[in-house]
Scaffold this active site. Structure first.
Site, PDB file in Angstrom:
ATOM      1  N   TYR A 409       0.821  -1.235   0.000  1.00 44.59           N
ATOM      2  CA  TYR A 409       0.000   0.000   0.000  1.00 44.59           C
ATOM      3  C   TYR A 409       0.847   1.275   0.000  1.00 44.59           C
ATOM      4  CZ  TYR A 409      -0.337  -0.492   5.255  1.00 44.59           C
ATOM      5  OH  TYR A 409      -0.108  -0.627   6.582  1.00 44.59           O
ATOM      6  N   GLU A 410       0.170   2.398  -0.137  1.00 43.34           N
ATOM      7  CA  GLU A 410       0.820   3.717  -0.336  1.00 43.34           C
ATOM      8  C   GLU A 410       1.654   3.715  -1.634  1.00 43.34           C
ATOM      9  OE1 GLU A 410       0.491   6.396   1.915  1.00 43.34           O
ATOM     10  OE2 GLU A 410      -0.525   5.286   3.512  1.00 43.34           O
TER      11      GLU A 410
END
Ligand SMILES: Cc1cc2nc3c(=O)[nH]c(=O)nc-3n(C[C@H](O)[C@H](O)[C@H](O)COP(=O)(O)OP(=O)(O)OC[C@H]3O[C@@H](n4cnc5c(N)ncnc54)[C@H](O)[C@@H]3O)c2cc1C
Length: 603
Positions: A409-410
Site C-alpha cells: 500500500y501507499e
C-alpha cells in the site's frame, strides 16, 4: 531550524546525489529536543500499556479493540500532533509527527495501519486542501478522535493506475449536491469511520475529483464484509459501495479535476510516514530476538554465541539503525523547508504541501527501503526463534505477516521505485537538480587515466566517504547513459529503472548513516560510537555489493562493445575499496553490543 539556516543551505529534494552534505547539516535522532523526547516516551508508554500487552487481541480480529485504542490515542492527543492548533491540534513539527508515527507502530501492524489511515490519508487531504469551513467543521473532530477518517481511492479496476477509477459524481439539477455512485475496495478503517475522502470522476473529466463524504448508511453507503487478510488482522479493511450518495457541493475538496493531485500529494506524506511506521517494529524485533538468543540454550550454549545467529542480529540491528538515520534526516529537511516557505509568506497549508512535495523522491526511497528491511528483519526474527518463531504464540509470526503489506500500500514498491528515478530525471530536466554537469564530468573521468595516488584515509570515515562519492558516480554513469540512449522512452525500460532505483536508494541510506555516525562520533567520541561506526561500515559494504550487482545488470543489458567495456571498468573503479573491511569482525562487534544490551539501544 536554526536562525542562520537559509534557503540556500538546505539541499533540495534529490540534490543529495550531486552535492556534498556535511555531517553537521543533518538531523539525527540524537538531536531530539526535550519536548520531542517526552513525546516519544509518552507514545512508548501508550504502546506498551494498550497495544503490546494485548497483542493477541489484534491477532484474533478484535476490530472493536483497535477502535477502542484509537479513541484512547485521541484522548492522549496522539492523533493531533500534525494538526495545526487553530483546528484543535498540537501543531507540532514534521519531526514530531514522524516520531509519533514511528513509536506508535511497534506493537502491531493492525493499529499502525488504523493510525496511519486516519491521521495521514484520512485527515491530511482536508488539512492540506480543505477550505476554511471544511477544516473548521471536520478537522477538530478528527484530531480529537471523536471522528475517524478513511480514504477511498482504490477500486476493483483501479489500483496502481489510480486515476482510472469508474466512480462517478453527478451534479444535481439544482446545483446543490453531487450524487456519487461507485465501488471502492481495500478501504482501511471503513468498518468504524465517520467520514470518507472519496475520489470520483465528474462527467468525462481527465482527472478525478476529491470529496468529503460523511458516513451515513441512510445515504446510499454500504460496506462489504471484512476482508480475510494475511496480516494486520484487526485493521478494518472493507469494500465501500456508494449508491447515489448525496454530497453537498461545498464538500468538494479543492477544485474539480484536482483529485489526482490531492491523492498523490497525500501519498507523498503517507510514504515517509509509512517508512517511520516500520522503524519501531524493527527495533522491537531486534530486542525480542536478542533476548531470546541470550536465553535459548542449544549445545549447552546460548544461541547468541553462534556466529550464524550473530550475523543475523548484526544485520537486523544495522538495518534499523540505517533506516532511522535516513528517515529523520529527510523528516528534518521537510520540517525546515516548511519553515522556510512559511517565512517567505506561504500559508502553513501551502508550505506543508510544497515542503513535502520537494522531498517526494526521498519519500519514495524511504518507503521502499524501510518496508523491505522490516520484511527481512521479521523473517530473520522468526529464524532466530527457530520453531517458536513459526508459532502464533510468539509475536514474530504476526510481525512477519503484518510487515508484508507495507510493500503494497501507499503505492507498491515497484511504482515507488519508478517514481523515485522518474521524479529525479524530471527535476533534472527542470533544472532543479543539475545531473547533466556531474554526469558529463563522470563521462570525462571514464575516458581519462585514473589516479594512482595513495590517499590518506587515516581520519574516521575518510575512505568510506571517498567510496560514497564514487558510488554516486555509478548512478550518474548508469542513469546518465540510459537517459541519453532512451530519452523520454526511458520509462518503457522498467528493469533498467528498477536497477537505477536500487542504486539511488542505497546511496541515500549509506550517506545518511555515515553522516549521522560521524556527527555523533564528533560530539560523543568514537569510543562511545564504536558499534554505530561498525554498523555504518557494514552497511556500506553491503550497499557496495548491491550497487555493483545492479550497476552491472544495467550496463550489460543496454550498453555494448567498447561502451560496455568502459562502463564496466568504471563500475570497478567506482566501487573499489583500498582497504576491505573485516565483515566478520564488524558483525561480531555489533552483535556483541546488542547481546550485552539485551536489545536495540541505538535510538
Ligand atoms: C490491507 C490493505 C489496505 C489498503 N488500504 C487502502 C485504503 O485505505 N485506501 C485506498 O484507497 N487503497 C487502499 N489499499 C489499496 C492499495 O493502495 C492497492 O492495493 C495498491 O495501490 C496496489 O493496487 P492493486 O492492489 O490494484 O495492485 P495492481 O495495481 O493491480 O498491481 C499488481 C502488481 O502489478 C504491479 N504494477 C502495476 N502497475 C504497474 C506498472 N505500471 N508498472 C510496473 N508494475 C506495475 C504492481 O507493482 C503490483 O506488483 C489497501 C490495500 C490493502 C491490501
Amino acid at each position: 531550524m536554526s536562525s542562520e539556516t537559509t534557503n540556500k543551505d538546505i539541499l533540495r529534494g534529490g540534490q543529495f546525489l550531486v552535492k556534498e552534505t556535511k555531517c553537521e547539516d543533518i538531523f539525527t535522532l540524537e538531536d531530539l529536543n526535550e519536548e520531542q523526547k517526552m513525546m516519544r516516551e509518552s507514545t512508548k508508554e501508550f504502546v506498551d500499556r494498550e497495544l503490546w500487552a494485548h497483542w493477541e487481541r489484534f491477532e484474533k480480529k478484535d476490530y472493536a479493540y483497535t477502535e477502542e485504542c484509537m479513541r484512547k490515542a485521541g484522548e492522549l492527543g496522539l492523533l493531533s500532533v500534525a494538526v495545526p492548533e487553530s483546528y484543535g491540534g498540537m501543531g507540532m513539527g514534521f519531526v514530531s509527527t514522524m516520531l509519533v508515527c514511528d513509536y506508535i507502530s511497534g506493537a502491531t501492524g493492525s493499529f499502525s495501519t488504523a493510525f496511519g489511515a486516519h491521521t495521514g490519508i484520512g485527515t491530511m487531504p482536508i488539512t492540506l486542501y480543505g477550505t476554511e469551513e471544511q477544516k473548521q467543521k471536520y478537522v477538530p473532530k478528527l484530531a480529537s478522535g471523536e471522528w475517524f477518517g478513511a480514504y477511498c481511492l482504490t477500486e476493483p479496476g483501479a489500483g496502481s493506475d489510480a486515476n482510472s477509477g469508474k466512480t462517478k459524481a453527478v451534479l444535481s439539477e439544482d446545483g446543490k449536491y453531487y450524487s456519487i455512485t461507485g465501488q471502492k475496495m481495500w478501504i482501511s478503517n471503513a468498518g468504524f469511520c465517520n467520514m470518507f475522502i472519496v475520489f470520483a470522476r465528474i462527467e468525462d473529466d481527465k482527472y478525478i475529483t476529491g470529496f468529503i463524504v460523511e458516513n451515513d448508511p441512510e445515504n446510499g453507503i454500504t460496506l462489504g464484509d471484512e476482508e480475510k487478510k494475511l496480516g494486520i488482522h484487526s485493521s478494518s479493511t472493507r469494500q465501500v459501495f456508494f449508491n447515489e450518495t448525496k454530497v453537498p457541493v461545498e464538500n468538494m475538496l479543492s477544485e474539480r479535476g484536482n483529485g489526482f493531485k490531492i491523492a498523490m500529494n497525500a501519498l507523498n506524506v503517507g510514504r515517509i510516514k509509512l517508512a517511520a511506521a516500520c522503524l519501531e517494529a524493527q527495533r522491537r524485533i531486534v530486542t525480542e530476538a536478542a533476548k531470546y538468543a541470550n536465553e535459548r540454550i542449544q549445545f549447552k550454549t546460548p544461541i547468541i554465541n553462534f556466529g550464524a545467529i550473530k550475523a543475523k542480529i548484526a544485520d537486523m540491528a544495522t538495518n534499523a539503525y540505517v533506516d532511522e538515520s535516513a528517515c529523520y534526516r529527510a523528516a528534518k529537511n521537510i520540517e525546515d523547508r516548511i519553515a522556510i516557505r512559511e517565512a517567505d509568506g506561504n500559508s502553513h497549508q501551502e508550505a506543508e504541501l510544497k515542503g513535502v512535495e520537494e522531498y517526494a523522491i526521498e519519500c519514495s526511497i524511504l518507503k521502499v527501503a524501510v518496508s523491505e528491511h522490516v520484511q527481512h528483519t521479521t523473517d530473520e526474527g522468526i529464524q532466530v526463534f527457530g520453531g517458536m518463531g513459526f508459532s502464533a504464540d510468539t509475536p514474530m509470526e504476526s510481525a512477519w505477516r503484518d510487515a508484508r503489506i507495507s510493500r503494497i500500500y501507499e503505492g507498491t514498491n515497484e511504482i515507488n521505485r519508478m517514481l523515485a528515478v522518474g521524479m529525479l530525471v524530471k527535476k533534472a530536466m527542470k533544472g532543479h537538480v543539475d545531473l547533466l554537469g556531474p554526469a558529463t564530468a563522470v563521462g570525462e573521468e571514464l575516458m581519462g587515466i585514473p589516479s594512482f595516488d595513495t590517499p590518506d584515509f587515516s581520519e574516521l570515515f575518510a575512505e568510506e566517504k571517498d567510496l560514497l562519492a564514487r558510488l554516486k558516480k555509478v548512478f550518474l554513469m548508469v542513469a546518465g547513459s540510459a537517459v541519453q540512449k532512451f530519452g523520454p522512452d526511458l520509462e518503457e525500460h522498467q528493469m533498467l529503472l528498477m536497477s537505477a532505483a536500487d542504486i539511488l536508494i542505497q546511496i541515500y541510506l549509506v550517506e545518511s548513516t555515515i553522516l549521522r555516525t560521524e556527527k555523533n562520533a564528533k560530539r560523543f567520541g568514537e569510543e562511545a560510537q564504536a558499534a554505530q561506526i561498525a554498523m555504518s561500515k557494514l552497511y556500506l559494504y553491503r550497499a557496495v555489493d548491491i550497487i555493483n550487482q545492479k550497476g552491472k545488470e544495467a550496463i550489460v543489458s543496454f550498453a555494448e562493445g567498447d561502451e560496455q567495456r568502459m562502463m564496466l571498468m568504471g563500475l570497478k573503479r567506482f566501487t573499489k575499496y583500498t582497504n576491505q573491511p573485516n565483515v566478520v569482525a564488524l558483525r561480531t562487534q555489533i552483535a556483541d553490543k546488542v547481546a550485552a544490551d539485551n536489545g536495540y539501544t541505538f535510538d
